[in-house]
Scaffold this motif. Structure first.
Motif, PDB file in Angstrom:
ATOM      1  N   ALA A   9       0.854  -1.190   0.000  1.00 14.92           N
ATOM      2  CA  ALA A   9       0.000   0.000   0.000  1.00 14.92           C
ATOM      3  C   ALA A   9       0.884   1.232   0.000  1.00 14.92           C
ATOM      4  CB  ALA A   9      -0.904   0.005   1.229  1.00 14.92           C
ATOM      5  N   GLU A  10       0.289   2.346  -0.356  1.00 20.89           N
ATOM      6  CA  GLU A  10       1.029   3.604  -0.406  1.00 20.89           C
ATOM      7  C   GLU A  10       0.137   4.738   0.074  1.00 20.89           C
ATOM      8  OE1 GLU A  10       1.817   5.570  -4.373  1.00 20.89           O
ATOM      9  OE2 GLU A  10       3.876   5.060  -3.776  1.00 20.89           O
ATOM     10  N   ASN A  11       0.671   5.568   0.946  1.00 14.72           N
ATOM     11  CA  ASN A  11       0.030   6.827   1.338  1.00 14.72           C
ATOM     12  C   ASN A  11       0.879   7.963   0.799  1.00 14.72           C
ATOM     13  OD1 ASN A  11      -1.919   5.476   2.805  1.00 14.72           O
ATOM     14  ND2 ASN A  11      -1.146   6.065   4.804  1.00 14.72           N
ATOM     15  N   VAL A  12       0.212   8.989   0.304  1.00 12.59           N
ATOM     16  CA  VAL A  12       0.877  10.163  -0.240  1.00 12.59           C
ATOM     17  C   VAL A  12       0.208  11.390   0.369  1.00 12.59           C
ATOM     18  CG1 VAL A  12       1.277  11.468  -2.373  1.00 12.59           C
ATOM     19  CG2 VAL A  12       1.425   8.982  -2.404  1.00 12.59           C
ATOM     20  N   ALA A  13       1.003  12.411   0.646  1.00 11.69           N
ATOM     21  CA  ALA A  13       0.448  13.672   1.159  1.00 11.69           C
ATOM     22  C   ALA A  13       1.367  14.816   0.772  1.00 11.69           C
ATOM     23  CB  ALA A  13       0.309  13.622   2.684  1.00 11.69           C
ATOM     24  N   TYR A  14       0.833  16.034   0.826  1.00 13.94           N
ATOM     25  CA  TYR A  14       1.705  17.202   0.797  1.00 13.94           C
ATOM     26  C   TYR A  14       1.077  18.306   1.612  1.00 13.94           C
ATOM     27  CZ  TYR A  14      -0.519  20.289  -2.771  1.00 13.94           C
ATOM     28  OH  TYR A  14      -1.343  21.128  -3.460  1.00 13.94           O
ATOM     29  N   ASN A  15       1.938  19.154   2.123  1.00 16.21           N
ATOM     30  CA  ASN A  15       1.460  20.311   2.860  1.00 16.21           C
ATOM     31  C   ASN A  15       2.457  21.441   2.685  1.00 16.21           C
ATOM     32  OD1 ASN A  15       3.447  20.091   5.048  1.00 16.21           O
ATOM     33  ND2 ASN A  15       2.202  18.442   5.877  1.00 16.21           N
ATOM     34  N   GLN A  16       2.093  22.589   3.223  1.00 15.46           N
ATOM     35  CA  GLN A  16       2.929  23.774   3.057  1.00 15.46           C
ATOM     36  C   GLN A  16       2.655  24.717   4.213  1.00 15.46           C
ATOM     37  OE1 GLN A  16       1.939  25.989  -0.453  1.00 15.46           O
ATOM     38  NE2 GLN A  16       3.835  27.140  -0.435  1.00 15.46           N
ATOM     39  N   GLY A  17       3.712  25.284   4.777  1.00  9.10           N
ATOM     40  CA  GLY A  17       3.557  26.336   5.754  1.00  9.10           C
ATOM     41  C   GLY A  17       3.413  25.895   7.195  1.00  9.10           C
ATOM     42  N   PHE A  18       3.618  24.628   7.485  1.00  9.07           N
ATOM     43  CA  PHE A  18       3.499  24.147   8.852  1.00  9.07           C
ATOM     44  C   PHE A  18       4.872  24.032   9.491  1.00  9.07           C
ATOM     45  CE2 PHE A  18      -0.394  22.585   6.889  1.00  9.07           C
ATOM     46  CZ  PHE A  18      -1.344  22.966   7.833  1.00  9.07           C
ATOM     47  N   SER A  19       4.956  24.357  10.775  1.00 12.81           N
ATOM     48  CA  SER A  19       6.231  24.235  11.480  1.00 12.81           C
ATOM     49  C   SER A  19       6.597  22.774  11.699  1.00 12.81           C
ATOM     50  CB  SER A  19       6.183  24.981  12.813  1.00 12.81           C
ATOM     51  OG  SER A  19       5.202  24.418  13.654  1.00 12.81           O
ATOM     52  N   ASP A  20       5.609  21.884  11.689  1.00 17.38           N
ATOM     53  CA  ASP A  20       5.847  20.455  11.868  1.00 17.38           C
ATOM     54  C   ASP A  20       5.105  19.697  10.769  1.00 17.38           C
ATOM     55  OD1 ASP A  20       6.245  17.857  12.705  1.00 17.38           O
ATOM     56  OD2 ASP A  20       5.450  18.175  14.732  1.00 17.38           O
ATOM     57  N   PRO A  21       5.662  19.682   9.560  1.00 19.32           N
ATOM     58  CA  PRO A  21       4.945  19.061   8.440  1.00 19.32           C
ATOM     59  C   PRO A  21       4.688  17.569   8.638  1.00 19.32           C
ATOM     60  CG  PRO A  21       7.171  19.681   7.782  1.00 19.32           C
ATOM     61  CD  PRO A  21       6.954  20.250   9.146  1.00 19.32           C
ATOM     62  N   ALA A  22       5.577  16.871   9.335  1.00 21.06           N
ATOM     63  CA  ALA A  22       5.381  15.432   9.555  1.00 21.06           C
ATOM     64  C   ALA A  22       4.111  15.184  10.359  1.00 21.06           C
ATOM     65  CB  ALA A  22       6.591  14.833  10.271  1.00 21.06           C
ATOM     66  N   THR A  23       3.944  15.914  11.448  1.00 18.86           N
ATOM     67  CA  THR A  23       2.763  15.731  12.293  1.00 18.86           C
ATOM     68  C   THR A  23       1.494  16.068  11.521  1.00 18.86           C
ATOM     69  OG1 THR A  23       3.996  16.098  14.321  1.00 18.86           O
ATOM     70  CG2 THR A  23       1.616  16.496  14.416  1.00 18.86           C
ATOM     71  N   GLN A  24       1.534  17.116  10.707  1.00 21.57           N
ATOM     72  CA  GLN A  24       0.358  17.484   9.920  1.00 21.57           C
ATOM     73  C   GLN A  24      -0.009  16.391   8.928  1.00 21.57           C
ATOM     74  OE1 GLN A  24      -1.626  20.103  10.596  1.00 21.57           O
ATOM     75  NE2 GLN A  24      -0.245  20.358  12.322  1.00 21.57           N
ATOM     76  N   ALA A  25       0.981  15.802   8.267  1.00 23.44           N
ATOM     77  CA  ALA A  25       0.701  14.725   7.312  1.00 23.44           C
ATOM     78  C   ALA A  25       0.127  13.507   8.030  1.00 23.44           C
ATOM     79  CB  ALA A  25       1.967  14.352   6.545  1.00 23.44           C
ATOM     80  N   VAL A  26       0.748  13.116   9.128  1.00 20.71           N
ATOM     81  CA  VAL A  26       0.272  11.943   9.869  1.00 20.71           C
ATOM     82  C   VAL A  26      -1.142  12.191  10.406  1.00 20.71           C
ATOM     83  CG1 VAL A  26       0.664  10.464  11.882  1.00 20.71           C
ATOM     84  CG2 VAL A  26       2.579  11.066  10.382  1.00 20.71           C
ATOM     85  N   LYS A  27      -1.403  13.369  10.955  1.00 20.85           N
ATOM     86  CA  LYS A  27      -2.755  13.686  11.431  1.00 20.85           C
ATOM     87  C   LYS A  27      -3.776  13.566  10.298  1.00 20.85           C
ATOM     88  CE  LYS A  27      -1.879  16.862  15.271  1.00 20.85           C
ATOM     89  NZ  LYS A  27      -2.019  18.267  15.719  1.00 20.85           N
ATOM     90  N   GLY A  28      -3.412  14.065   9.127  1.00 11.19           N
ATOM     91  CA  GLY A  28      -4.310  13.957   7.979  1.00 11.19           C
ATOM     92  C   GLY A  28      -4.577  12.513   7.608  1.00 11.19           C
ATOM     93  N   TRP A  29      -3.521  11.703   7.578  1.00  8.90           N
ATOM     94  CA  TRP A  29      -3.695  10.282   7.255  1.00  8.90           C
ATOM     95  C   TRP A  29      -4.568   9.583   8.286  1.00  8.90           C
ATOM     96  CZ3 TRP A  29       2.192   9.358   6.125  1.00  8.90           C
ATOM     97  CH2 TRP A  29       2.483   9.738   4.802  1.00  8.90           C
TER      98      TRP A  29
END
Length: 176
Positions: A117-137
């Protein structure tokens, strides 16, 4: 195609399963979420150290799995490499934000697997992009299914571009 965002983060997921072949065609695709709009936040990105972001995603995913009494994933450098290439290609605009080429990534990894399986994400402008991606997932049923899935190996690739967009690819494998 469903167009949507989760917590200001664009995410998409793909699950495939295979029989005896190392590479197979997708048999189950979760809703694809659009990447057609830019995501901005009042927070400024503090770091684009991609190795640190990858490590943070790995730690957070395994912490979540541990909280659900699921076996921890083992990070694999061959899978990391293919995930990084895909994230770099998306960040540079060489490929669209998508799962295009996923069977080829699996073939390039070269590890026999029973499902992937594969999860893909992108974000911009967050001080902690990893946490934002994981929260979204974790808020998305399809992504969460991958995170909770019966997988043993994972690889994570992160890339940032000159627009400040941070792209994530996490590949999950259940080796044979």
């Amino acid at each position: 195609m469903i167009k949507n965002t989760i917590s200001g983060i664009f995410v998409t997921t793909l699950v495939i399963a295979s029989g005896t072949n190392a590479v197979s065609a997708p048999i189950n695709t979760y809703p694809q979420l659009s990447s057609s709009m830019s995501v901005k936040s009042n927070q400024l990105a503090q770091s684009t150290n991609t190795a640190n972001i990858e490590a943070a995603v790995f730690q957070q995913i395994n912490a979540y799995r541990a909280s659900k009494n699921l076996p921890l994933l083992t990070r694999n450098s061959q899978i990391d490499q293919q995930a990084r290439i895909h994230s770099q290609n998306m960040a540079s605009g060489k490929v669209a934000f998508s799962h295009d080429g996923f069977p080829q990534r699996l073939q390039a990894i070269g590890i026999p697997y029973s499902s992937a399986a594969e999860n893909v994400a992108y974000n911009q402008g967050f001080s902690d992009p990893a946490t934002q991606a994981v929260k979204g997932w974790l808020k998305s049923p399809g992504h969460l299914g991958n995170i909770q899935g019966n997988y043993s190996l994972t690889g994570i690739g992160v890339a940032a571009n000159n627009k400040g967009e941070v792209y994530f690819t996490q590949i999950f494998l259940r080796s044979r």
